[in-house]
Design an enzyme around this catalytic site. Sequence first.
Site, PDB file in Angstrom:
ATOM      1  N   SER A  51       0.824  -1.210   0.000  1.00 51.70           N
ATOM      2  CA  SER A  51       0.000   0.000   0.000  1.00 51.70           C
ATOM      3  C   SER A  51       0.865   1.271   0.000  1.00 51.70           C
ATOM      4  O   SER A  51       1.604   1.493  -0.945  1.00 51.70           O
ATOM      5  CB  SER A  51      -0.940  -0.058   1.201  1.00 51.70           C
ATOM      6  OG  SER A  51      -1.881   0.973   1.134  1.00 51.70           O
ATOM      7  N   HIS A  91      -7.643  -5.333   0.373  1.00 48.55           N
ATOM      8  CA  HIS A  91      -6.435  -4.551   0.593  1.00 48.55           C
ATOM      9  C   HIS A  91      -5.508  -5.168   1.650  1.00 48.55           C
ATOM     10  O   HIS A  91      -4.299  -5.224   1.456  1.00 48.55           O
ATOM     11  CB  HIS A  91      -6.832  -3.133   1.017  1.00 48.55           C
ATOM     12  CG  HIS A  91      -5.741  -2.124   0.827  1.00 48.55           C
ATOM     13  ND1 HIS A  91      -5.267  -1.771  -0.413  1.00 48.55           N
ATOM     14  CD2 HIS A  91      -5.021  -1.407   1.719  1.00 48.55           C
ATOM     15  CE1 HIS A  91      -4.305  -0.867  -0.272  1.00 48.55           C
ATOM     16  NE2 HIS A  91      -4.142  -0.634   1.007  1.00 48.55           N
ATOM     17  N   ASP A 124      -9.737  -5.464  -3.910  1.00 50.60           N
ATOM     18  CA  ASP A 124      -9.165  -4.288  -3.257  1.00 50.60           C
ATOM     19  C   ASP A 124      -9.907  -3.035  -3.707  1.00 50.60           C
ATOM     20  O   ASP A 124     -10.013  -2.766  -4.900  1.00 50.60           O
ATOM     21  CB  ASP A 124      -7.675  -4.183  -3.636  1.00 50.60           C
ATOM     22  CG  ASP A 124      -6.903  -3.264  -2.733  1.00 50.60           C
ATOM     23  OD1 ASP A 124      -7.500  -2.303  -2.218  1.00 50.60           O
ATOM     24  OD2 ASP A 124      -5.697  -3.504  -2.539  1.00 50.60           O
TER      25      ASP A 124
END
Length: 406
Positions: A184, A385, A356
Amino acid sequence: MSKYVLVLVICSIPFSACMRKNVCKTIEDYRTIEHNPNCWYNPDVGASPAEIIKGHGYPFESYEVVTKDGYIVTLFRVPHNGTNFGAKKPVVFLQHGMAVDSSCYLYLGEKSSVFVFANNGYDVWLSNSRGTKYSSKHNKYSVYDPAYWNFSFHEMAIYDLPAMLEFIIKMTGQTGHIHYIGHSMGTTISYIYSSLMPQHAKRSLRTIVSLAPVAFLDHVSPLVRAIVPFRYLIWDFFASLGLYGVGPNVQFKLDIVLQMCARYPFILICSNLGDLAGTNQAENRASTLPVSAAAQLSGISLKTLLHYAQIIDARGRFQYFDYGPYNRKIYNSTLPPEYPIYKIKIPVYLFYGRRDLLATEKDVYHLYEKLKTEKRIMEVFNFGHNNFLSGLHALDLYQMILKLIQ
Ligand SMILES: *[C@@H]1O[C@H](CO)[C@@H](O)[C@H](O)[C@H]1NC(C)=O
Ligand SMILES: *[C@@H]1O[C@H](CO)[C@@H](O)[C@H](O)[C@H]1NC(C)=O
Ligand SMILES: *[C@@H]1O[C@H](CO)[C@@H](O)[C@H](O)[C@H]1NC(C)=O
């Protein structure tokens, strides 16, 4: 003395309260946790990376590094698995995402990525970016000074990362051989660093492995997008309270919330909150939820959130922080410049999750198109995610990464 030793000593006293069961096999089991044979005590819940790593019998090292702009950040290291020392090992560098710290790579007990890499002959280094629990010092400012929180992932990329990588190279003597793995925001940091400092990156990195890659944010979930128009209102509200960042200054209050989060029935609420970023429920392990819930929220600056909100609103631009009317003075243009990701020279491997809602397929392909380096979209997982960190199939992912970097 480590928490583990303490627990061991106290818990040898019969009927002590310390070995209370804290994790269960299924969510249902949590209802009857006290007397349920499907529940047990996991010392990793609420433990620090140092405690978790030592508790599993691995060597642990910690180093402080000073950045060019005066922040003191902490690197953790697992140099080997306790038996395979000696011989020069390739380095894996793990960079966490937003509002968490290096503990995010330790949710899975013995099966955590840190241990998987150590057991496969890697020298594992863990970043803790500025503002997190383990990197909250500055030469001049304290976390109570608004000036301390004047950073976003941009500064993590151009100050924290180069300082950390230089230190690792100094310690290991390995130039241009580090495998960077980010999740991320950890991927955002890698793109900014290697596009703005391509020569430095060439001297440090061998590969960039991106889990849930975040650069363009044009297709984030409607729920996230709905907040974006209110970003300056939200900024003003928190700024009026003097809150420019959440970190060790409020950590003890957070810890109370997180302790609650690790328990039934709050565990349901907390895991659902995490799922706003998209999830595959089938990937959630009930027994790791308390570990990740208790470790979440490690420190974040308001400016980081604002920078991402600006990119969501910038429609197709992966850009520097927007200072509005000051842009002309700072950047010599009305719009903030875009990050020149075409300048990245390091091979980039992109793993994304079909479910995600932040790092979406369309945005990952947009990034893929813009990259001019050697690049590949790797296996697409049926992940949300955060499933990259704790999903049932996370181990498959780590095995794939091992194959890729060997
Ligand atoms: C430690 O690493 C070595 C080689 O990298 C490996 O053969 C051994 O199985 C590892 N130990 C554990 C407990 O996995
Ligand atoms: C924050 O940093 C920016 C650029 O790094 C600088 O221009 C600005 O004056 C700083 N703001 C504060 C409040 O320190
Ligand atoms: C600012 O930008 C203009 C036009 O883009 C350019 O002509 C000028 O040289 C720039 N000034 C500086 C100080 O970079």
